[in-house]
Design an enzyme around this catalytic site. Structure first.
Site: not given
Ligand code: DGT
Length: 230
Positions: A51, A104
């Site tokens: 991502e 994602r």
């Molecule tokens: P993981 O490896 O499952 O722990 O994945 P993460 O938490 O590194 O990745 P992700 O996509 O769940 O989220 C990374 C950060 O970006 C998290 O603070 C949420 C935010 N985020 C990701 N996509 C979106 C989006 O479309 N909208 C909003 N508001 N935030 C998002």
């Protein structure tokens, strides 16, 4: 070519139907998507698109992720329009290997995150409408299809623990209610399949378990996850 491949019964289904596959890995913040992607990154026929969080943190010098968390009312549209752009770039990026894995997708950005911001009053109706128009146009006009969704399904409490452990500065303000709300949206979309269209079959992996148990599941389901391209 694709037709020969389709007719060759010695090639496992569904690889027979189409030579290249795109897998989107979905799940709440902190559920373990990076762990999953790091695991499959080692497969020689798989390319992984992590991502673009780093690019969200530095858009010509602006940290849009931080702005969004600090003042969602003001910055949601800014952030989501940039997320939508970077996701689109990943979807249309030329695929060189048999399997492309994405962290994602443009779908969860819209069906989970944008929806969450709108539903909880953090995004005005007009901003939601503009993003929805863009999204509908891209669905019609761009090649954003995926062939499989892997849903890493974890409770909001597990996600909260993992977020605390990794201690990303921008996420210090994430409350449990935010994760609960996002969890419900993922469940509605991918498990109940009532709210929004699901663009591909969904493979669910229960992701509350510890890392080594989870990796055993990755291995057991390897063939399904790589669509026969093992
Ligand atoms: P993981 O490896 O499952 O722990 O994945 P993460 O938490 O590194 O990745 P992700 O996509 O769940 O989220 C990374 C950060 O970006 C998290 O603070 C949420 C935010 N985020 C990701 N996509 C979106 C989006 O479309 N909208 C909003 N508001 N935030 C998002």
């Amino acid at each position: 070519n694709a037709v020969e491949c389709y007719n060759d019964v010695s090639i496992p289904w569904p690889r027979r139907a189409k030579k290249k596959f795109t897998v989107a890995v979905e799940g709440n913040i902190g559920c373990g998507k990076s762990t999953f992607l790091n695991y499959f990154m080692k497969s020689s026929n798989t390319e992984v698109l992590m991502e673009p969080v780093n690019s969200w943190k530095s858009v010509q010098g602006h940290n849009t992720l931080e702005l969004m968390y600090k003042d969602s009312q003001r910055w949601s549209l800014t952030f989501q329009s940039y997320v939508q752009l970077t996701m689109l770039q990943n979807h249309v990026k030329k695929q060189r290997k048999a399997v492309k894995m994405m962290e994602r997708s443009i779908y969860s950005a819209k069906y989970c995150f944008v929806e969450n911001l709108y539903k909880n009053g953090m995004m005005p109706g007009v901003d939601y409408a503009v993003l929805s128009e863009w999204f509908a146009w891209m669905q019609k006009s761009c090649n954003i299809g995926v062939d499989l969704i892997v849903y890493l399904r974890a409770t909001p409490e597990t996600c909260m623990d993992r977020i605390r452990q990794r201690n990303r500065k921008e996420e210090s303000l994430v409350p449990l209610e935010y994760l609960e709300s996002l969890h419900e949206l993922h469940e509605d979309w991918l498990i109940h399949q009532t709210k929004f269209p699901v663009p591909a079959p969904v493979l669910v992996l229960e992701a509350d378990k510890g890392l080594s148990d989870l990796q055993l599941d990755f291995e057991t389901r390897r063939e399904e996850i790589l669509c026969g391209n093992v």
